[in-house]
Motif scaffolding. Structure first.
Motif, PDB file in Angstrom:
ATOM      1  N   ILE A 223       2.667   0.105 -41.675  1.00  0.00           N
ATOM      2  CA  ILE A 223       2.656   1.554 -41.925  1.00  0.00           C
ATOM      3  C   ILE A 223       4.048   2.040 -42.323  1.00  0.00           C
ATOM      4  CG2 ILE A 223       2.285   3.826 -40.862  1.00  0.00           C
ATOM      5  CD1 ILE A 223       0.015   2.587 -39.220  1.00  0.00           C
ATOM      6  N   THR A 224       5.065   1.635 -41.580  1.00  0.00           N
ATOM      7  CA  THR A 224       6.448   2.024 -41.892  1.00  0.00           C
ATOM      8  C   THR A 224       6.857   1.537 -43.280  1.00  0.00           C
ATOM      9  OG1 THR A 224       6.923   1.763 -39.547  1.00  0.00           O
ATOM     10  CG2 THR A 224       8.820   2.026 -41.007  1.00  0.00           C
ATOM     11  N   ASN A 225       6.545   0.264 -43.574  1.00  0.00           N
ATOM     12  CA  ASN A 225       6.900  -0.293 -44.888  1.00  0.00           C
ATOM     13  C   ASN A 225       6.215   0.460 -46.018  1.00  0.00           C
ATOM     14  OD1 ASN A 225       8.550  -2.253 -43.831  1.00  0.00           O
ATOM     15  ND2 ASN A 225       6.927  -3.815 -43.761  1.00  0.00           N
ATOM     16  N   GLN A 226       4.939   0.776 -45.835  1.00  0.00           N
ATOM     17  CA  GLN A 226       4.214   1.446 -46.914  1.00  0.00           C
ATOM     18  C   GLN A 226       4.706   2.875 -47.091  1.00  0.00           C
ATOM     19  OE1 GLN A 226      -0.090   0.531 -46.381  1.00  0.00           O
ATOM     20  NE2 GLN A 226       0.304  -1.105 -47.865  1.00  0.00           N
ATOM     21  N   LEU A 227       5.058   3.543 -45.983  1.00  0.00           N
ATOM     22  CA  LEU A 227       5.602   4.898 -46.103  1.00  0.00           C
ATOM     23  C   LEU A 227       6.926   4.883 -46.876  1.00  0.00           C
ATOM     24  CD1 LEU A 227       4.765   6.548 -42.667  1.00  0.00           C
ATOM     25  CD2 LEU A 227       4.112   7.388 -44.937  1.00  0.00           C
ATOM     26  N   GLU A 228       7.724   3.842 -46.654  1.00  0.00           N
ATOM     27  CA  GLU A 228       8.991   3.717 -47.401  1.00  0.00           C
ATOM     28  C   GLU A 228       8.744   3.476 -48.883  1.00  0.00           C
ATOM     29  OE1 GLU A 228      11.609   0.767 -45.690  1.00  0.00           O
ATOM     30  OE2 GLU A 228      11.649   1.894 -43.796  1.00  0.00           O
ATOM     31  N   GLN A 229       7.650   2.780 -49.150  1.00  0.00           N
ATOM     32  CA  GLN A 229       7.298   2.412 -50.526  1.00  0.00           C
ATOM     33  C   GLN A 229       6.895   3.639 -51.351  1.00  0.00           C
ATOM     34  OE1 GLN A 229       4.284  -0.615 -50.220  1.00  0.00           O
ATOM     35  NE2 GLN A 229       3.901  -0.632 -52.426  1.00  0.00           N
ATOM     36  N   ILE A 230       6.350   4.670 -50.675  1.00  0.00           N
ATOM     37  CA  ILE A 230       5.854   5.855 -51.378  1.00  0.00           C
ATOM     38  C   ILE A 230       6.999   6.821 -51.657  1.00  0.00           C
ATOM     39  CG2 ILE A 230       4.231   7.782 -51.283  1.00  0.00           C
ATOM     40  CD1 ILE A 230       2.606   6.184 -49.228  1.00  0.00           C
ATOM     41  N   LYS A 231       7.136   7.206 -52.923  1.00  0.00           N
ATOM     42  CA  LYS A 231       8.236   8.116 -53.267  1.00  0.00           C
ATOM     43  C   LYS A 231       7.802   9.580 -53.175  1.00  0.00           C
ATOM     44  CE  LYS A 231       9.689   4.289 -55.670  1.00  0.00           C
ATOM     45  NZ  LYS A 231       8.906   3.544 -56.636  1.00  0.00           N
ATOM     46  N   LYS A 232       6.639   9.915 -53.750  1.00  0.00           N
ATOM     47  CA  LYS A 232       6.210  11.318 -53.795  1.00  0.00           C
ATOM     48  C   LYS A 232       5.920  11.866 -52.393  1.00  0.00           C
ATOM     49  CE  LYS A 232       3.876  11.444 -58.274  1.00  0.00           C
ATOM     50  NZ  LYS A 232       2.556  11.525 -58.904  1.00  0.00           N
ATOM     51  N   PRO A 233       6.538  12.997 -52.025  1.00  0.00           N
ATOM     52  CA  PRO A 233       6.307  13.594 -50.702  1.00  0.00           C
ATOM     53  C   PRO A 233       4.833  13.935 -50.453  1.00  0.00           C
ATOM     54  CG  PRO A 233       8.053  14.764 -51.885  1.00  0.00           C
ATOM     55  CD  PRO A 233       7.488  13.781 -52.838  1.00  0.00           C
TER      56      PRO A 233
ATOM     57  N   GLN B 155       4.206  -5.824 -57.782  1.00  0.00           N
ATOM     58  CA  GLN B 155       2.900  -5.282 -58.200  1.00  0.00           C
ATOM     59  C   GLN B 155       1.864  -5.445 -57.091  1.00  0.00           C
ATOM     60  OE1 GLN B 155       2.406  -7.683 -61.750  1.00  0.00           O
ATOM     61  NE2 GLN B 155       2.458  -5.849 -63.034  1.00  0.00           N
ATOM     62  N   ARG B 156       1.917  -6.605 -56.427  1.00  0.00           N
ATOM     63  CA  ARG B 156       0.942  -6.878 -55.366  1.00  0.00           C
ATOM     64  C   ARG B 156       1.128  -5.900 -54.213  1.00  0.00           C
ATOM     65  NH1 ARG B 156       2.038 -11.713 -54.776  1.00  0.00           N
ATOM     66  NH2 ARG B 156       3.259 -11.521 -52.867  1.00  0.00           N
ATOM     67  N   LYS B 157       2.386  -5.590 -53.929  1.00  0.00           N
ATOM     68  CA  LYS B 157       2.690  -4.609 -52.878  1.00  0.00           C
ATOM     69  C   LYS B 157       2.065  -3.260 -53.211  1.00  0.00           C
ATOM     70  CE  LYS B 157       6.870  -3.354 -50.958  1.00  0.00           C
ATOM     71  NZ  LYS B 157       8.356  -3.350 -50.990  1.00  0.00           N
ATOM     72  N   SER B 158       2.166  -2.854 -54.468  1.00  0.00           N
ATOM     73  CA  SER B 158       1.614  -1.548 -54.846  1.00  0.00           C
ATOM     74  C   SER B 158       0.084  -1.589 -54.881  1.00  0.00           C
ATOM     75  CB  SER B 158       2.192  -1.080 -56.177  1.00  0.00           C
ATOM     76  OG  SER B 158       1.771  -1.930 -57.211  1.00  0.00           O
ATOM     77  N   LEU B 159      -0.470  -2.738 -55.280  1.00  0.00           N
ATOM     78  CA  LEU B 159      -1.930  -2.888 -55.235  1.00  0.00           C
ATOM     79  C   LEU B 159      -2.430  -2.758 -53.798  1.00  0.00           C
ATOM     80  CD1 LEU B 159      -3.189  -5.836 -57.451  1.00  0.00           C
ATOM     81  CD2 LEU B 159      -4.098  -3.523 -57.367  1.00  0.00           C
ATOM     82  N   HIS B 160      -1.682  -3.368 -52.889  1.00  0.00           N
ATOM     83  CA  HIS B 160      -2.080  -3.324 -51.482  1.00  0.00           C
ATOM     84  C   HIS B 160      -2.027  -1.897 -50.957  1.00  0.00           C
ATOM     85  CE1 HIS B 160      -1.567  -4.211 -47.055  1.00  0.00           C
ATOM     86  NE2 HIS B 160      -2.688  -4.821 -47.351  1.00  0.00           N
ATOM     87  N   LEU B 161      -0.998  -1.153 -51.373  1.00  0.00           N
ATOM     88  CA  LEU B 161      -0.891   0.251 -50.978  1.00  0.00           C
ATOM     89  C   LEU B 161      -2.062   1.060 -51.560  1.00  0.00           C
ATOM     90  CD1 LEU B 161       0.698   2.614 -49.710  1.00  0.00           C
ATOM     91  CD2 LEU B 161       1.965   2.800 -51.862  1.00  0.00           C
ATOM     92  N   ALA B 162      -2.348   0.832 -52.840  1.00  0.00           N
ATOM     93  CA  ALA B 162      -3.471   1.551 -53.466  1.00  0.00           C
ATOM     94  C   ALA B 162      -4.784   1.197 -52.764  1.00  0.00           C
ATOM     95  CB  ALA B 162      -3.545   1.209 -54.950  1.00  0.00           C
ATOM     96  N   ALA B 163      -4.903  -0.061 -52.325  1.00  0.00           N
ATOM     97  CA  ALA B 163      -6.121  -0.502 -51.625  1.00  0.00           C
ATOM     98  C   ALA B 163      -6.291   0.239 -50.303  1.00  0.00           C
ATOM     99  CB  ALA B 163      -6.082  -2.009 -51.400  1.00  0.00           C
TER     100      ALA B 163
END
Lengths: 254, 254
Positions: A223-233, B155-163
């Protein structure tokens, strides 16, 4: 033979028209709409009119218009002792109480004019002021669908709310997913089998049982990693709120 | 003939085992897992082991374990000059860099052990340190799936987030919808055709085009009414945020 008139030329009117046309036991008397260009899609031409005061005799008049117009249009109708129904999920039946015989014929599906769909599978939620009219609506609905339900105004309101969650909001999540893909040059189509399977799963499992993912298993690392990955607030806010909501749902188990 | 060993006995391991077993050109050499009871599901018995140091020779070793165990287990493996891959969407390829030949074999689908699914439709996202190993993984993946993609770590990281958005969050919206139905004594099953159609629609329309509902058409009347209808503050928060997010998406059009 049930005689039906349809008021409206939008998505719902179009799909009702197609479904009714397929039945030998339904006669479409008239399609009534202000938009003359839209009326052209409803052949034959001699059965369409833009004059709301020029209504021919039918058993049921179906108002398939936007919620905002239902009351006004129904009050303009000068027909007497005929059944008038609307097709809206969020409009109470008594918006039609100007007419003694009134009810609701609500097809619970997302319609777009271009999309072909199997109307037999569309759930139709019925309500009527009188038992006799409910029976008439059931006869009509059973001719076009295998999924006919009697649903009163309060239940229909909650169904419509639930539909906003599982249809409108779900589709928006698809959109947010497609944006993430686009930004990272990954084709959104890769996610299509996952999306289909997510929907298919709940035909055999409850959504509660089917839940998976980082929030479900309380994986705060991911969850923490994915939140860091997201740029748009705005996207971050959606991720955070839905993760919290999932955690709260299963938190009771801990 | 491609020789494969699977490390793990969970959902992903189970579905890979089934898919590989169906191909005449794949030989499953071993299934390795600590859980002896879970291993029983992987017949024949003489091909399973709980001893991670007792690995027989394969072309590819697939680590199908939880993200947290991938690095530790891979460092325990004493095999040399063999291809080691993991199956995780969110783990970088170089977590396996302890081994010279390494890569990723990520099946992008939601798996549950009991759910039968058509593995041919499951997208498989591949990555490998060397061209030769990428070719080997492509050969293997093409034997079990029609949807094979080359996808690098970012890309895989972003696919996982989109998933997470289109699968985990979507399923949670189904759950919230089912709660609304339950509270109002409406069977959730009425919504199933709508859910299936919402997913099916985006096979021909982009989610951006497919969007409907009160927020999409800026129908503040219905939004206010529905917010009043919701009692739970957590549910209200989800309704508000997603409605705002939809309005912001289409606001640019105004």
């Amino acid at each position: 033979m049930i005689k039906v008139s349809i008021l409206g030329t939008g998505n719902v009117a179009t799909h009702l028209f197609k479904a009714f046309s397929k039945s030998d036991e339904i006669e479409i008397i008239q399609v009534i709409g202000r938009n003359k260009k839209a009326l052209l899609a409803f052949a034959p031409e001699n059965k369409t009119t833009s004059d709301f005061s020029d209504l021919k005799e039918s058993d049921v008049y179906i108002i398939a218009l936007s919620d905002n117009y239902i009351k006004t249009v129904s009050e303009q109708l000068t027909i007497e002792n005929k059944l008038i129904v609307h097709t809206s999920g969020s409009t109470p039946m008594n918006e039609l109480s100007h007419h003694q015989r009134h009810g609701v014929f609500y097809p619970l599906q997302t319609f777009s004019k271009s999309n072909e769909l199997d109307f037999k599978k569309v759930p139709i939620c019925l309500e009527a002021k009188s038992k006799e009219d409910l029976a008439l609506l059931k006869n009509l609905a059973n001719l076009v669908s295998e999924n006919v339900y009697e649903i009163h105004t309060e239940q229909r309101k909650s169904l419509h709310l639930a539909a906003v969650f599982v249809n409108n909001f779900t589709n928006h999540l698809y959109h947010l997913g497609s944006e993430i893909c686009e930004e990272n040059n990954v084709p959104f189509q890769i996610l299509s089998p996952l999306i289909q399977e997510t929907a298919r799963k709940i035909e055999t499992l409850s959504p509660y049982e089917a839940q998976t993912g980082p929030a479900r298993r309380n994986d705060s690392n991911t969850i923490t990693n994915q939140l860091e990955q997201i740029k748009k607030p705005e996207l971050k806010a959606v991720y955070e709120l839905l993760s919290k909501s999932i955690q709260a749902t299963y938190g009771k188990e801990l």
